[in-house]
Design a protein around this motif. Sequence first.
Motif, mmCIF file in Angstrom:
data_model
loop_
_atom_site.group_PDB
_atom_site.id
_atom_site.type_symbol
_atom_site.label_atom_id
_atom_site.label_comp_id
_atom_site.label_asym_id
_atom_site.label_seq_id
_atom_site.Cartn_x
_atom_site.Cartn_y
_atom_site.Cartn_z
ATOM 1 N N SER A 76 0.884 -1.158 -0.102
ATOM 2 C CA SER A 76 0.188 -0.033 -0.053
ATOM 3 C C SER A 76 0.908 1.302 0.047
ATOM 4 N N GLU A 79 2.293 1.909 -3.259
ATOM 5 C CA GLU A 79 1.176 2.508 -4.140
ATOM 6 C C GLU A 79 0.867 3.837 -3.953
ATOM 7 N N TYR A 80 0.943 4.406 -2.620
ATOM 8 C CA TYR A 80 0.674 5.560 -2.238
ATOM 9 C C TYR A 80 1.889 6.528 -2.840
ATOM 10 N N THR A 84 1.227 9.830 -5.379
ATOM 11 C CA THR A 84 1.414 11.149 -4.810
ATOM 12 C C THR A 84 2.678 11.545 -5.610
ATOM 13 N N PHE A 260 -4.894 5.499 4.567
ATOM 14 C CA PHE A 260 -4.864 6.076 3.414
ATOM 15 C C PHE A 260 -4.733 7.714 3.813
ATOM 16 N N ALA A 263 -1.474 8.642 4.920
ATOM 17 C CA ALA A 263 -0.445 8.989 4.116
ATOM 18 C C ALA A 263 -0.722 10.319 3.158
ATOM 19 N N LEU A 264 -1.875 10.254 3.013
ATOM 20 C CA LEU A 264 -2.244 11.731 2.142
ATOM 21 C C LEU A 264 -2.220 12.901 2.694
#
Length: 318
Positions: A76, A79-80, A84, A260, A263-264
Motif C-alpha cells: 500500500s 502505491e501511495y 503522490t 490512506f 499517508a495523504l
Amino acid sequence: MVRLALQAMATRFELVLHGDNPIALRAAGEEALREISLLEKQLSFYDSASEISRINRKATREPVRVHARVFALLKSAQEYHRLTKGAFDISVGPLMRCWGFAGGSGAWPDAKALLEAHAKTGMHKVELDETQCSIRFKQPGMLLDLGAIGKGYAIDEAARILRECGTMSALLHGGTSTMIAIGAPPDSPAGWPVAVAHPANPSKAMATVRLRDESMSVSAVSGKSFEYHGQTWGHVIDPRSGQPVQGAVLAAVTHPSATFCDALSTAYLALEYKEMEQITSKIHSIRSLIVYRKGEELELMTSKMEAAPNVDLNGIHG
C-alpha cells in the motif's frame, strides 16, 4: 457509553463506544486496543525486535520475509508513493535521521551527509516480492520509517475488530490527529463532530467535520521543529527534495481508510495545490482542507470540506 484508552506508538489512543451491552462493548474495545499494541511491536522504527527493524538491518544483504499483513501494508505504501508522485515515501528514514528528527527535535544537517541520506531514499529502490512475501533494498543504508502511516493502519485494524464484534457506534483516535468513526453517536445521526484546530491558535476550530463510517487524518508541520537563520524547520520531510516542507502548514483529509488518510495528509503538506487537486479528482471519496503559507499570510484551500463560518486565518478569529 464506554471509554477506553491506551498509550502506544508514542501517542495516546482513545476509544468511545455506544451500545446496549457495556460488558460486550468493553470486551470489544479491549480487544481492539490489544491489536494496536501488537502492531506497535511489528511496525516500530525504534523497537529492535520489530519487523521493520529486522527489515532495516537485513534487507540490503538479502530478501527479508515478513508477515503477510506487514507485506500488504508495504505494498500500500508503494502505491501511495506512486499516487503522490513521491511526496509520500516510507523510505525517508535516512533523511529523518540526518535532520535530527529520529528521536530528536531536529538540527541543521551537514551538506555532504544530507546528500548521502537523500541518495538512500526512494521507494523505487525497494523491491517487494509477492510470491515470497519478502522485501529487499537495492541501495545500502536504506531505512523504512512507518511513522507517517503506522498509526492509521493500526486504527483501521482496530476498527475491523470492533466491526467483527458487532460494534455499531464508536470513535477511535490516536493523538487526536488520526481517527475513525463507526456509525454515529446516538444524539448525532449525521455523524461524529470532529474539530480541525486553527494552525495559529489551537483553541479555535478552523473547521468541524462530521464523520460517519469514515476516517480523518490531520498533519501539520508544528510539533518537532527547530530554528535556523531565523526560519522554522519542521519534522515533515519532502522526500523528493530531501528538505523539510515549507509551503503548507496543515493538511486534513477524510476517506474511509485511516491508513490512506494518514499517508495523504502527510503527502499533501509537500504537494502544490494543483497536484493535490489531481489526486482529489481521481478519488471522489476524499475531502480535504489545506493551509498554505504565502509569505507572511496563511491561505485556506478546501475540497468538499467546509471551513468554520467567518474563519480568519490571519486575524486568528473564528
